[in-house]
Enzyme design. Sequence first.
Site, short mmCIF file in Angstrom:
data_model
loop_
_atom_site.label_atom_id
_atom_site.label_comp_id
_atom_site.label_asym_id
_atom_site.label_seq_id
_atom_site.Cartn_x
_atom_site.Cartn_y
_atom_site.Cartn_z
N VAL A 198 -6.87 2.48 -3.96
CA VAL A 198 -7.23 2.57 -5.38
C VAL A 198 -8.15 1.42 -5.79
O VAL A 198 -9.12 1.62 -6.53
CB VAL A 198 -5.96 2.61 -6.26
CG1 VAL A 198 -6.31 2.45 -7.74
CG2 VAL A 198 -5.20 3.91 -6.06
N ASP A 251 4.16 3.95 -8.88
CA ASP A 251 3.24 3.60 -7.80
C ASP A 251 2.15 4.65 -7.61
O ASP A 251 1.07 4.37 -7.13
CB ASP A 251 4.04 3.42 -6.49
CG ASP A 251 3.15 3.24 -5.29
OD1 ASP A 251 2.43 2.23 -5.24
OD2 ASP A 251 3.15 4.11 -4.39
N LEU A 287 -0.28 1.82 1.27
CA LEU A 287 -1.72 1.51 1.23
C LEU A 287 -2.41 2.03 -0.03
O LEU A 287 -3.62 1.93 -0.15
CB LEU A 287 -2.41 2.12 2.47
CG LEU A 287 -2.00 1.49 3.81
CD1 LEU A 287 -2.62 2.26 4.96
CD2 LEU A 287 -2.42 0.03 3.88
N ARG A 288 -1.62 2.59 -0.95
CA ARG A 288 -2.24 3.11 -2.18
C ARG A 288 -2.99 2.02 -2.93
O ARG A 288 -4.05 2.25 -3.49
CB ARG A 288 -1.18 3.73 -3.10
CG ARG A 288 -0.83 5.15 -2.74
CD ARG A 288 -0.21 5.91 -3.91
NE ARG A 288 0.31 7.18 -3.43
CZ ARG A 288 1.59 7.41 -3.17
NH1 ARG A 288 2.47 6.46 -3.35
NH2 ARG A 288 1.98 8.59 -2.73
N GLY A 289 -2.41 0.82 -2.98
CA GLY A 289 -3.04 -0.29 -3.69
C GLY A 289 -4.42 -0.61 -3.14
O GLY A 289 -5.38 -0.80 -3.90
#
Length: 348
Positions: free
Chosen positions: A291, A205, A286-288
């Site tokens: 990015v 992830d 919230l990384r998705g």
Amino acid sequence: MDIIQNQTRPVFPFTAIVGQEEMKLALVLNVIDPRIGGVMIMGDRGTGKSTTIRAIADLLPKIEAVIGDIFNSHKSNYDLMSDSTKQQIEDGVDLKTHLIKVPMVDLPLGATEDRLCGTIDIEKALNEGIKTFEPGLLAKANRGILYVDEVNLLDDHLVDILLDAAASGWNTVEREGISIRHPSRFVLVGSGNPEEGELRPQLLDRFGMHAEITTVKDPSLRVKIVEQRTRFDQDPYSCLEEFQDKQENLKAMIIAAQEKLSGVIIDYDLKVKISQICGLLNVDGLRGDIVTNRAAKALAAYRGKDEVDLDDVRAVIKLCLSHRLRKDPLDTMESGSKVDQVVLDILG
């Protein structure tokens, strides 16, 4: 032509690589904006993973670094300079710089933590009161690319250290109460073969983008790849000369995109749609979202645009989200297909 022949070890030109468009795009976008968070490339053996990664490093324009600085420090950007360089600037020292190739550092599988992070000479520190730091690979990779082949076979503890340094841009080494901190901003590129096991989801992830590559099936394309490689092996310099114009054009596009990036905007409604897609796919954290926004901006800058549009999002979102989906052993649909379906529903 003299410049080409002066290379000690010719590198296969990036623009000569046939196919594998997703991998090439992910690498280019991370070079434009390293804050995307690196690329994990999973694919069969012999699909050109290592060749492509070394080719992108060789393609990049040279960077200006302070002479004699072990961290490739920038002369004016505080985030990219070591403490000793900062001190010299504060003392009014006129720093001399030179142009160097973008560092390309390989992390061997058998590397220790000391080899990766660097070591402090405790004896010298205690006896003479001098902090002596032996730099590791994270120091050498500052402002460059750090490549880990077979990252899925690397010790999880080292992967954690790598990802922390890549995310924060700094590496801290502590021994017996003595601490040294130095900049470590690099594009982290990992590659692996799915047959040898997957990375743990929580580590996977943290890679910004994920590209899955497969062996080319089309016979004519396979012949083209073989011929291209054979030509290069037989006479690398004529091959480099043949692709020199394409290489220079791509290099110019990357430089222009890097300069344009900070001015690229993304409309609020489009941000909402990106987050809606992440929500529908049950992407944890919230990384998705972050990015995808960064990658879409980098692609817009690469395409010479001032604002992100739907096409930019469509082109990058699968690369940013497919590895973040929860694995359901009973699910027959691949994660990439799931992303495509939801993107079609939301973006049309």
